[in-house]
Design a protein around this motif. Structure first.
Motif, PDB file in Angstrom:
ATOM      1  N   GLY A   1       0.819  -1.212   0.000  1.00 57.96           N
ATOM      2  CA  GLY A   1       0.000   0.000   0.000  1.00 57.96           C
ATOM      3  C   GLY A   1       0.848   1.255   0.000  1.00 57.96           C
ATOM      4  N   GLY A   2       0.625   2.088  -1.023  1.00 52.88           N
ATOM      5  CA  GLY A   2       1.389   3.332  -1.147  1.00 52.88           C
ATOM      6  C   GLY A   2       0.593   4.538  -0.673  1.00 52.88           C
ATOM      7  N   GLY A   3      -0.259   4.351   0.352  1.00 56.89           N
ATOM      8  CA  GLY A   3      -1.014   5.469   0.920  1.00 56.89           C
ATOM      9  C   GLY A   3      -0.202   6.168   2.001  1.00 56.89           C
ATOM     10  N   LYS A   4      -0.898   6.938   2.829  1.00 52.36           N
ATOM     11  CA  LYS A   4      -0.219   7.759   3.839  1.00 52.36           C
ATOM     12  C   LYS A   4       0.690   6.934   4.760  1.00 52.36           C
ATOM     13  N   MET A   5       0.133   5.858   5.344  1.00 56.21           N
ATOM     14  CA  MET A   5       0.918   5.081   6.302  1.00 56.21           C
ATOM     15  C   MET A   5       1.983   4.246   5.610  1.00 56.21           C
ATOM     16  N   GLY A   6       1.637   3.656   4.460  1.00 56.63           N
ATOM     17  CA  GLY A   6       2.609   2.842   3.735  1.00 56.63           C
ATOM     18  C   GLY A   6       3.840   3.659   3.363  1.00 56.63           C
ATOM     19  N   VAL A   7       3.605   4.844   2.836  1.00 56.80           N
ATOM     20  CA  VAL A   7       4.714   5.729   2.461  1.00 56.80           C
ATOM     21  C   VAL A   7       5.525   6.116   3.707  1.00 56.80           C
TER      22      VAL A   7
ATOM     23  N   GLY B   1      -4.925  -1.083  -4.700  1.00 59.15           N
ATOM     24  CA  GLY B   1      -6.024  -0.118  -4.857  1.00 59.15           C
ATOM     25  C   GLY B   1      -5.775   0.771  -6.053  1.00 59.15           C
ATOM     26  N   ASN B   2      -5.890   2.087  -5.839  1.00 58.53           N
ATOM     27  CA  ASN B   2      -5.680   3.006  -6.973  1.00 58.53           C
ATOM     28  C   ASN B   2      -4.337   3.757  -6.860  1.00 58.53           C
ATOM     29  N   ASP B   3      -3.363   3.133  -6.158  1.00 57.16           N
ATOM     30  CA  ASP B   3      -2.040   3.783  -5.992  1.00 57.16           C
ATOM     31  C   ASP B   3      -1.398   4.117  -7.335  1.00 57.16           C
TER      32      ASP B   3
ATOM     33  N   VAL C   1      -6.310  -0.413   2.917  1.00 55.27           N
ATOM     34  CA  VAL C   1      -7.592   0.081   3.425  1.00 55.27           C
ATOM     35  C   VAL C   1      -8.077  -0.726   4.653  1.00 55.27           C
ATOM     36  N   GLU C   2      -8.712  -0.017   5.588  1.00 59.26           N
ATOM     37  CA  GLU C   2      -9.159  -0.636   6.854  1.00 59.26           C
ATOM     38  C   GLU C   2     -10.452  -1.427   6.628  1.00 59.26           C
ATOM     39  N   ASN C   3     -10.309  -2.612   6.033  1.00 58.09           N
ATOM     40  CA  ASN C   3     -11.472  -3.445   5.708  1.00 58.09           C
ATOM     41  C   ASN C   3     -11.065  -4.895   5.975  1.00 58.09           C
TER      42      ASN C   3
ATOM     43  N   GLN D   1     -12.286  -7.933   5.296  1.00 61.11           N
ATOM     44  CA  GLN D   1     -12.255  -8.936   4.217  1.00 61.11           C
ATOM     45  C   GLN D   1     -11.056  -8.696   3.289  1.00 61.11           C
ATOM     46  N   VAL D   2     -10.830  -7.412   2.972  1.00 58.75           N
ATOM     47  CA  VAL D   2      -9.715  -7.084   2.059  1.00 58.75           C
ATOM     48  C   VAL D   2      -8.390  -7.481   2.710  1.00 58.75           C
ATOM     49  N   LYS D   3      -8.245  -7.193   3.999  1.00 55.74           N
ATOM     50  CA  LYS D   3      -6.985  -7.542   4.688  1.00 55.74           C
ATOM     51  C   LYS D   3      -6.841  -9.065   4.810  1.00 55.74           C
TER      52      LYS D   3
END
Ligand code: NAI
Length: 314
Positions: A10-16, A35-37, A93-95, A97-99
């Motif tokens: 994940g290249g979002g806020k926390m991943g970065v 996702g949409n990274d 993402v905080e989900n 099933q996805v995790k």
């Protein structure tokens, strides 16, 4: 021993933020786009902006930024990390099933000795790892935002995790300059959010009962015991003041303190009225001007750096 190779999902806020902190400490880092990274394409831009901010505040040297950025690669193909990573940090993402699906996949492609860590804020680590076979290498690592400034990482154990996984994770975080704290049980809120939201519940209750305004509550914390908490926290305070004094206060105050298990009316009423806070033009429990919101958002990290420097935690 060579530094662990770190994969981030994940290249979002926390991943970065997590990738940046390990790259800053000399680790090779691979960030997997999910996702949409890929379409957003802003992970490297955000990391560079964070690093420039740290350099401007004398936390790192500006001339080190190209080397730090050079240690980070990005891939849209999760299979790329299978033979690369010693530790994988999931920050998607905080989900649930996805995790769960992500950990099933990671468990299938990574060798059994690779540590698989989730940065979930609130979901159960045990449930996240439910579909994996090698549950002994799955662990929680709850970073706080921004991951490259706040030292605490809660290292959350499950009943399945091995001591080897705990030690490997703890040591890697410690060597990267973090302050890991082991949480022995995978409970809602882990450790720090249980404490934090206990304070929030009483803060809301004080306002609901007309004891003080929201502004007064925040000031009492910021200008009072909140300043001291970063230096002296409950168990040191209790022993330092004497347990007899603690007992006397608790006997008198506990019967009056909020203990509801429901989300409080002050929160639900404002939500129903469309008042969510900064995201609804500054209308929430309190009203905020655009200038106040800008100041609050922009100054937080600057002030965090000042506090961290003063307390020798950066
Ligand atoms: P973010 O929105 O910045 O990043 C989310 C990541 O998930 C992105 O890479 C996005 O592309 C990906 N994603 C979105 N939908 C997806 C899907 N359906 N399948 C797979 N990936 C998907 O969020 P942030 O803040 O970085 O949060 C990531 C994790 O870290 C969450 O579990 C969050 O609860 C946790 N966390 C967040 C903190 C915060 O203050 N923002 C603090 C501590 C933990």
């Amino acid at each position: 021993m060579s530094k662990e190779r770190i994969a981030i999902i994940g290249g979002g806020k926390m991943g970065v933020g997590i990738g940046q902190l390990f790259a800053t400490k000399g680790h090779e880092v691979k960030i997997v786009y999910v996702g949409n990274d890929m379409e957003r394409g802003d992970s490297a831009i955000n990391m560079e902006a964070n690093l420039n901010f740290l350099a401007a505040n004398d936390v790192i040297k500006k001339e080190d930024i190209p080397d730090i950025m050079g240690r980070v690669t990005y891939t849209p193909d999760i299979e790329d990390i299978a033979d690369f990573a010693d530790i994988v940090f999931e920050a998607i993402v905080e989900n649930l099933q996805v995790k769960q699906e992500m950990f099933k996949k990671l468990d299938e492609i990574c060798p059994p000795e690779t540590v698989l860590a989730s940065n979930t804020s609130a979901l159960s680590i045990t449930m996240i790892g439910e579909k994996a076979v090698h549950k002994d290498r799955i662990i929680g690592t709850h970073f706080w935002n921004p991951a490259y400034l706040i030292p605490l990482v809660e290292v959350v154990k499950t009943v399945h995790v091995s001591e080897e996984t705990v030690n490997k994770t703890y040591n890697a975080l410690k060597e990267a300059g973090k302050h890991p704290v082991v949480v022995e049980k995978d409970v809602p809120g882990f450790l720090a959010n249980r404490l934090q939201h206990c304070l929030f519940r009483e803060a809301i209750s004080i306002v609901e009962h007309g004891i003080a305004s929201p502004a007064a509550v925040d000031e009492a914390i910021k200008y009072g015991f909140g300043m001291r908490l970063g230096i002296m926290a409950p168990f040191e305070v209790m022993d330092s003041c004497g347990l007899d004094m603690t007992k006397a206060i608790h006997e008198f105050v506990f019967p009056d303190i909020e203990d509801t298990h429901e989300v409080q009316k002050l929160v639900t009423d404002n939500i129903e009225a469309g008042r969510l806070g900064f995201k609804t033009d500054g209308h929430g429990i309190q009203d905020w001007t655009p200038e106040q919101m800008k100041e609050s958002t922009e100054q937080l990290n600057v002030k965090l750096i000042k506090v961290a420097k003063a307390l020798d935690r950066i």
